[in-house]
Design a protein around this motif. Sequence first.
Motif, PDB file in Angstrom:
ATOM      1  N   ARG A  22      -2.003   5.004  -4.397  1.00  0.00           N
ATOM      2  CA  ARG A  22      -3.189   5.815  -4.093  1.00  0.00           C
ATOM      3  C   ARG A  22      -2.754   7.151  -3.527  1.00  0.00           C
ATOM      4  NH1 ARG A  22      -4.548   5.772   1.351  1.00  0.00           N
ATOM      5  NH2 ARG A  22      -3.376   4.294   2.636  1.00  0.00           N
ATOM      6  N   ASP A  56       0.862  -1.186   0.000  1.00  0.00           N
ATOM      7  CA  ASP A  56       0.000   0.000   0.000  1.00  0.00           C
ATOM      8  C   ASP A  56       0.900   1.238   0.000  1.00  0.00           C
ATOM      9  OD1 ASP A  56      -1.883   1.982   0.411  1.00  0.00           O
ATOM     10  OD2 ASP A  56      -2.736   1.084   2.216  1.00  0.00           O
ATOM     11  N   TRP A  80      -8.298  -0.126  -2.649  1.00  0.00           N
ATOM     12  CA  TRP A  80      -8.568  -0.791  -1.371  1.00  0.00           C
ATOM     13  C   TRP A  80      -9.369  -2.067  -1.602  1.00  0.00           C
ATOM     14  CZ3 TRP A  80      -9.950   3.824   2.362  1.00  0.00           C
ATOM     15  CH2 TRP A  80      -8.766   4.421   2.777  1.00  0.00           C
ATOM     16  N   GLU A  81     -10.332  -2.011  -2.525  1.00  0.00           N
ATOM     17  CA  GLU A  81     -11.069  -3.226  -2.859  1.00  0.00           C
ATOM     18  C   GLU A  81     -10.123  -4.294  -3.402  1.00  0.00           C
ATOM     19  OE1 GLU A  81     -15.404  -1.304  -4.098  1.00  0.00           O
ATOM     20  OE2 GLU A  81     -14.058  -2.000  -5.668  1.00  0.00           O
ATOM     21  N   THR A  82      -9.205  -3.865  -4.245  1.00  0.00           N
ATOM     22  CA  THR A  82      -8.211  -4.794  -4.795  1.00  0.00           C
ATOM     23  C   THR A  82      -7.376  -5.393  -3.673  1.00  0.00           C
ATOM     24  OG1 THR A  82      -8.141  -3.541  -6.870  1.00  0.00           O
ATOM     25  CG2 THR A  82      -6.261  -4.998  -6.394  1.00  0.00           C
ATOM     26  N   ILE A 139      -8.208  -5.731  -0.522  1.00  0.00           N
ATOM     27  CA  ILE A 139      -9.062  -6.644   0.252  1.00  0.00           C
ATOM     28  C   ILE A 139      -9.146  -7.995  -0.452  1.00  0.00           C
ATOM     29  CG2 ILE A 139     -11.453  -7.084   0.979  1.00  0.00           C
ATOM     30  CD1 ILE A 139     -11.658  -3.978   1.437  1.00  0.00           C
ATOM     31  N   ALA A 140      -9.386  -7.961  -1.752  1.00  0.00           N
ATOM     32  CA  ALA A 140      -9.492  -9.206  -2.520  1.00  0.00           C
ATOM     33  C   ALA A 140      -8.179  -9.991  -2.458  1.00  0.00           C
ATOM     34  CB  ALA A 140      -9.866  -8.892  -3.969  1.00  0.00           C
ATOM     35  N   ASN A 161      -7.603 -11.627   0.872  1.00  0.00           N
ATOM     36  CA  ASN A 161      -8.444 -12.805   1.013  1.00  0.00           C
ATOM     37  C   ASN A 161      -7.975 -13.964   0.138  1.00  0.00           C
ATOM     38  OD1 ASN A 161     -10.943 -12.498   2.869  1.00  0.00           O
ATOM     39  ND2 ASN A 161     -10.612 -10.489   1.949  1.00  0.00           N
ATOM     40  N   ASP A 169     -10.683   0.546 -10.167  1.00  0.00           N
ATOM     41  CA  ASP A 169     -11.734   1.400  -9.598  1.00  0.00           C
ATOM     42  C   ASP A 169     -11.389   1.867  -8.191  1.00  0.00           C
ATOM     43  OD1 ASP A 169     -13.291   1.207 -11.878  1.00  0.00           O
ATOM     44  OD2 ASP A 169     -14.475  -0.462 -11.101  1.00  0.00           O
ATOM     45  N   ASN A 170     -11.031   0.917  -7.340  1.00  0.00           N
ATOM     46  CA  ASN A 170     -10.764   1.225  -5.937  1.00  0.00           C
ATOM     47  C   ASN A 170      -9.659   0.284  -5.461  1.00  0.00           C
ATOM     48  OD1 ASN A 170     -10.813   1.288  -3.091  1.00  0.00           O
ATOM     49  ND2 ASN A 170     -13.009   1.718  -3.031  1.00  0.00           N
ATOM     50  N   CYS A 197      -5.188   3.540  -8.089  1.00  0.00           N
ATOM     51  CA  CYS A 197      -6.582   3.749  -7.691  1.00  0.00           C
ATOM     52  C   CYS A 197      -7.191   4.913  -8.482  1.00  0.00           C
ATOM     53  CB  CYS A 197      -6.644   4.042  -6.195  1.00  0.00           C
ATOM     54  SG  CYS A 197      -8.319   4.180  -5.553  1.00  0.00           S
TER      55      CYS A 197
END
Length: 161
Positions: free
Chosen positions: A76, A39, A145-147, A149-150, A153, A142-143, A120
Amino acid sequence: MKKGHSIIIMIVLAAFMLFPAAAKAGDFDGLKEAKVVWDVHAGDEKIFTDRISLIHQTAESLKKKGITPVFVIGIRGPATKYVMKSVEGTKFEKDKIEKKDEIQQKLLKATEDGIKIKQCSIPMQRFNVAKNNVVDFVEVVDNVWETMIALQNKGYAYIVP
C-alpha cells in the motif's frame, strides 16, 4: 542469599547467555504452519528491498524448520510504485527507481515460493495507477486493510516490517 544459591543462579544465567537457542527451542514445538500478513508500505527503495528480502528469508528459515509459511504481503501507499510496470503518467513519474527490475524479480521469486502479494487499489487511485499497470503476479484488492483484517480474523499474525 547463600553462596551456593548464588553460584547456581550464575551458572543458569550463563547457560542462557551462552545457549540462547536452547532457551527458545520450544517456541516452534508442534508448529506446522505460520500464517502471517505483512503490511509493507515503505517508499524508500533500500528499505522496501530489505523488507522483501527479510520476509522471503523468514519464509525460507521456517521451511528449514519444517514449518510451512503461509505469507501474504499487503502493498500500500508509496510502496505501490514497486509493483508497477511503468511510472509514466502516474504521480511516481518523477521518482527515480534505480533497481526496479531487481525488486520485481525478488517479488516474483517470492510468489514462486508461495508468498502471495496483494496491492491495495486505494493508493493506485490516488497515484493515478491503472490496474493493467500492475505486474501480473500481484493481485489488486479493493482495500488491503480490509484484507488484513479478514486474514487476522482467520488467525494470521500481523507484522509491519
